[in-house]
Design a protein around this motif. Structure first.
Motif, PDB file in Angstrom:
ATOM      1  N   ILE A  19      69.435 -16.430 -34.591  1.00 52.39           N
ATOM      2  CA  ILE A  19      69.096 -16.503 -36.015  1.00 52.39           C
ATOM      3  C   ILE A  19      69.647 -15.324 -36.778  1.00 52.39           C
ATOM      4  N   CYS A  20      69.523 -14.215 -36.357  1.00 44.01           N
ATOM      5  CA  CYS A  20      70.109 -13.042 -36.811  1.00 44.01           C
ATOM      6  C   CYS A  20      71.577 -13.205 -37.210  1.00 44.01           C
TER       7      CYS A  20
ATOM      8  N   ILE B 295      72.195 -15.516 -39.855  1.00 44.54           N
ATOM      9  CA  ILE B 295      71.856 -14.967 -41.404  1.00 44.54           C
ATOM     10  C   ILE B 295      72.566 -13.819 -41.876  1.00 44.54           C
TER      11      ILE B 295
ATOM     12  N   GLN C  72      75.945 -15.714 -42.876  1.00 44.76           N
ATOM     13  CA  GLN C  72      75.410 -16.159 -44.243  1.00 44.76           C
ATOM     14  C   GLN C  72      74.757 -17.589 -44.291  1.00 44.76           C
TER      15      GLN C  72
ATOM     16  N   ARG D 103      71.759 -20.476 -43.877  1.00 46.69           N
ATOM     17  CA  ARG D 103      70.560 -20.698 -44.627  1.00 46.69           C
ATOM     18  C   ARG D 103      69.401 -20.516 -43.554  1.00 46.69           C
ATOM     19  N   TRP D 104      68.333 -19.933 -43.906  1.00 45.62           N
ATOM     20  CA  TRP D 104      67.440 -19.691 -42.664  1.00 45.62           C
ATOM     21  C   TRP D 104      67.053 -20.689 -41.787  1.00 45.62           C
ATOM     22  N   TRP D 105      66.642 -21.958 -42.731  1.00 40.27           N
ATOM     23  CA  TRP D 105      66.325 -23.209 -41.937  1.00 40.27           C
ATOM     24  C   TRP D 105      67.743 -23.694 -40.843  1.00 40.27           C
ATOM     25  N   ARG D 106      68.844 -23.524 -41.200  1.00 37.93           N
ATOM     26  CA  ARG D 106      69.856 -24.128 -40.536  1.00 37.93           C
ATOM     27  C   ARG D 106      69.960 -23.049 -39.193  1.00 37.93           C
ATOM     28  N   ALA D 107      69.599 -21.871 -39.558  1.00 35.38           N
ATOM     29  CA  ALA D 107      69.869 -20.874 -38.763  1.00 35.38           C
ATOM     30  C   ALA D 107      68.583 -21.131 -37.579  1.00 35.38           C
ATOM     31  N   VAL D 108      67.343 -21.477 -37.747  1.00 35.40           N
ATOM     32  CA  VAL D 108      66.472 -21.668 -36.909  1.00 35.40           C
ATOM     33  C   VAL D 108      66.530 -22.852 -36.301  1.00 35.40           C
TER      34      VAL D 108
END
Length: 149
Positions: free
Chosen positions: A103-104, A107, A111, A113-118
């Protein structure tokens, strides 16, 4: 050229492990091959001039805008995250720490998006854990030790 210097060390260490033959490979064969490939790629990268991509800034403009510093900062950030991951893995466990690392990295470095990273972190961590634990029989430190006791 740092990669070349490191790979020369790996070359000598892999030879000490024993290369074996192609029919009966030794423990050092794959590290030896990977070190050779990395040396060749590092030398090619050092020799070839930087060819700007279409739409890229001119070198003088990039220096004034500080654009050359961003990849270095991202590499340092990612390296710091991987170092922290390696140090914390025995204490936090594979599952939580790997999800946090992905996730880190997604993001802050990519860069995303947070939902895609999760989603990426949960799916990739779960699949890797499943493959190693269930199919290959290689145990990973799944949960933190303090949760298991």
């Amino acid at each position: 050229m740092v990669a070349v210097a490191l790979c020369v060390v790996f070359l000598f260490k892999s030879i000490l492990l024993g290369l074996g033959t192609l029919q009966n490979p030794g423990a050092g064969l794959w590290p030896f091959v990977i070190a050779i490939v990395t040396i060749v790629l590092a030398v090619v990268q050092a020799i070839l001039p930087d060819i700007p991509h279409a739409g890229a800034e001119a070198p003088a403009d990039a220096e004034r805008s500080g654009a050359g510093q961003k990849p270095r900062a991202e590499a340092l950030l990612l390296g710091g995250m991987v170092l922290a991951y390696a140090l914390l893995l025995p204490y936090v466990g594979y599952l939580l720490l790997t999800v946090a690392l992905i996730i880190c990295a997604a993001i802050f470095v990519a860069q995303a998006r947070w939902w895609r990273a999760v989603i990426t972190a949960l799916v990739s961590t779960g699949l890797v854990y499943l493959v190693f634990s269930s199919f290959l029989g290689i145990p990973l430190p799944g949960w933190p030790p303090f949760l298991l006791s």
